[in-house]
Design a protein around this motif. Sequence first.
Motif, short mmCIF file in Angstrom:
data_model
loop_
_atom_site.label_atom_id
_atom_site.label_comp_id
_atom_site.label_asym_id
_atom_site.label_seq_id
_atom_site.Cartn_x
_atom_site.Cartn_y
_atom_site.Cartn_z
N GLY A 98 0.55 -1.28 -0.45
CA GLY A 98 -0.23 -0.48 -0.07
C GLY A 98 1.06 1.50 0.14
O GLY A 98 0.20 2.10 0.12
N THR A 99 2.31 1.39 -0.40
CA THR A 99 3.25 2.51 0.40
C THR A 99 3.58 2.33 -1.37
O THR A 99 3.46 1.53 -2.15
CB THR A 99 4.70 2.98 0.91
N PRO A 100 3.63 3.82 -1.64
CA PRO A 100 4.32 3.88 -2.83
C PRO A 100 5.61 2.67 -2.83
O PRO A 100 6.28 2.41 -4.40
CB PRO A 100 5.18 5.35 -2.58
N GLU A 101 6.20 3.07 -2.32
CA GLU A 101 8.19 1.79 -2.35
C GLU A 101 7.20 0.83 -2.37
O GLU A 101 7.88 -0.26 -3.27
CB GLU A 101 8.60 2.05 -1.08
N TYR A 102 6.32 0.47 -2.04
CA TYR A 102 5.60 -1.34 -2.07
C TYR A 102 5.65 -1.50 -4.18
O TYR A 102 6.24 -2.71 -4.52
CB TYR A 102 4.36 -1.72 -1.33
N ALA A 103 5.33 -0.26 -5.24
CA ALA A 103 4.52 -0.20 -5.92
C ALA A 103 5.62 -0.39 -6.62
O ALA A 103 5.66 -1.03 -7.33
CB ALA A 103 3.54 0.79 -6.30
N ALA A 104 6.88 0.83 -6.47
CA ALA A 104 7.85 0.66 -7.31
C ALA A 104 8.96 -0.69 -7.01
O ALA A 104 9.13 -1.40 -7.84
CB ALA A 104 8.68 1.61 -6.69
N TYR A 105 8.55 -1.37 -5.72
CA TYR A 105 9.14 -3.12 -5.77
C TYR A 105 8.54 -3.84 -6.61
O TYR A 105 9.34 -4.48 -7.65
CB TYR A 105 8.34 -3.01 -4.78
N VAL A 106 7.53 -3.65 -7.16
CA VAL A 106 6.69 -4.19 -7.33
C VAL A 106 6.96 -4.32 -9.51
O VAL A 106 7.19 -4.61 -10.59
CB VAL A 106 4.92 -4.59 -7.75
N GLN A 107 7.26 -2.80 -9.57
CA GLN A 107 7.66 -2.91 -10.81
C GLN A 107 9.39 -3.46 -11.38
O GLN A 107 9.03 -3.93 -12.66
CB GLN A 107 7.25 -1.46 -11.20
N TRP A 108 9.63 -3.45 -10.28
CA TRP A 108 11.48 -3.68 -10.02
C TRP A 108 11.02 -5.47 -10.89
O TRP A 108 11.14 -5.52 -11.79
CB TRP A 108 12.27 -3.10 -9.25
N ILE A 109 10.17 -5.72 -9.72
CA ILE A 109 10.70 -7.24 -10.08
C ILE A 109 9.90 -7.42 -11.67
O ILE A 109 10.45 -8.51 -11.80
CB ILE A 109 9.56 -8.01 -8.79
N HIS A 110 9.03 -7.08 -11.99
CA HIS A 110 8.54 -7.06 -13.31
C HIS A 110 9.68 -6.89 -14.64
O HIS A 110 9.41 -7.65 -15.36
CB HIS A 110 7.15 -6.65 -13.12
N LEU A 146 17.66 -0.74 -5.53
CA LEU A 146 16.73 -0.34 -6.19
C LEU A 146 14.76 0.49 -5.45
O LEU A 146 15.09 1.17 -6.16
CB LEU A 146 15.87 -0.98 -6.88
N VAL A 147 15.05 -0.26 -4.51
CA VAL A 147 14.33 0.46 -3.92
C VAL A 147 13.86 0.82 -2.25
O VAL A 147 15.16 -0.34 -1.59
CB VAL A 147 13.02 -0.60 -3.64
N ALA A 148 13.85 1.98 -1.48
CA ALA A 148 13.77 2.13 -0.28
C ALA A 148 15.12 1.81 0.65
O ALA A 148 15.22 1.70 1.95
CB ALA A 148 12.62 1.10 0.87
N GLU A 149 16.44 1.89 -0.24
CA GLU A 149 17.77 1.61 0.22
C GLU A 149 17.82 0.64 1.16
O GLU A 149 18.62 0.63 2.38
CB GLU A 149 17.96 3.08 1.30
N GLN A 150 16.90 -0.21 0.89
CA GLN A 150 17.04 -1.49 1.67
C GLN A 150 16.73 -2.99 0.59
O GLN A 150 16.41 -3.09 -0.58
CB GLN A 150 16.63 -1.66 3.04
N LEU A 151 17.95 -4.39 0.83
CA LEU A 151 17.87 -4.79 0.02
C LEU A 151 16.17 -5.56 -0.40
O LEU A 151 16.03 -6.14 1.15
CB LEU A 151 18.95 -5.82 -0.02
N SER A 152 16.30 -6.26 -1.86
CA SER A 152 15.36 -6.41 -1.41
C SER A 152 14.49 -7.27 -2.77
O SER A 152 15.65 -7.92 -2.70
CB SER A 152 13.41 -5.53 -2.04
N GLY A 153 13.50 -7.74 -2.41
CA GLY A 153 13.13 -9.17 -4.07
C GLY A 153 13.19 -8.37 -5.45
O GLY A 153 13.62 -9.36 -6.30
N ALA A 154 13.88 -6.53 -5.74
CA ALA A 154 13.19 -6.50 -6.20
C ALA A 154 15.71 -6.37 -6.57
O ALA A 154 15.33 -6.69 -7.97
CB ALA A 154 13.81 -5.21 -6.70
N ASP A 155 16.12 -6.75 -6.19
CA ASP A 155 17.31 -6.65 -6.26
C ASP A 155 17.81 -8.25 -7.00
O ASP A 155 18.88 -8.18 -7.44
CB ASP A 155 17.86 -6.08 -4.97
N ILE A 156 16.75 -8.76 -5.91
CA ILE A 156 17.53 -10.23 -6.31
C ILE A 156 17.45 -10.56 -7.26
O ILE A 156 18.09 -11.59 -8.02
CB ILE A 156 16.75 -11.43 -4.92
N MET A 157 15.92 -10.51 -7.88
CA MET A 157 15.45 -10.00 -9.58
C MET A 157 17.06 -10.11 -10.33
O MET A 157 17.04 -10.43 -11.44
CB MET A 157 13.98 -9.77 -9.67
N MET A 158 16.83 -8.86 -10.43
CA MET A 158 17.77 -7.89 -11.16
C MET A 158 19.04 -8.31 -11.08
O MET A 158 20.05 -8.06 -12.17
CB MET A 158 17.61 -6.60 -10.44
#
Length: 205
Positions: free
Chosen positions: A87-99, A150-162
């Motif tokens: 529900g946050t803008p950071e979550y939307a960015a996270y999903v965008q980078w994963i895809h 990529l998102v919120a200055e912390q490691l996320s699934g988006a970085d793992i995907m990239m």
Amino acid sequence: MIKLHHLNQSRSKRIIWLLEELGLSYEMVPYQRDAVTFLAPPELKSVHPLGKSPVLEDGDLVLTESGAITEYLIETYGEGRLAPQRGTPEYAAYVQWIHFAESSAMLPMLLKMFLEKDGCETNFLAGYADKEMMSILSYLEQSLAGKKYLVAEQLSGADIMMSFMIEILYQKGVLPSFPNLARYEKQLLSHESYVRSNEIESGKR
């Protein structure tokens, strides 16, 4: 017990990193590419009709597509780690980078890899792949300006995907031309779980 069907030198390596980062117990079933064709062995089709990797088994669930597997594992076992709050803008960015990692970013890279392997002359594809690849790299370079992740200055699934794309770019000697991407590659390597996944994939563990 979670079971990962892993093909060497494939995008499945991201899932090894994710499982290691989450500290989950899992069994890895390895498969080797054909030395001549570089294709997956037919045995993978007994796991999933497409015969591709990764395939994740978790109880009765059989899941394919590394992006879907990444989202599933983080939502099921992450306990608030590796993804921003929904529900946050950071979550939307996270999903965008994963895809993005499996859509916009991957197509031109695959085209270039296939063209290099085929060695044919083309009227359109080679130029298109080069142009699209440069567009993707420029976008990533700009997006990582002044950022560690990529998102919120912390490691996320988006970085793992990239990470799969970044690793290929490193192997091809592209990163020195893109200082933000080069710095990002070193940032990913600062995670012990990522280094460990490389060792597992290469058979050193």
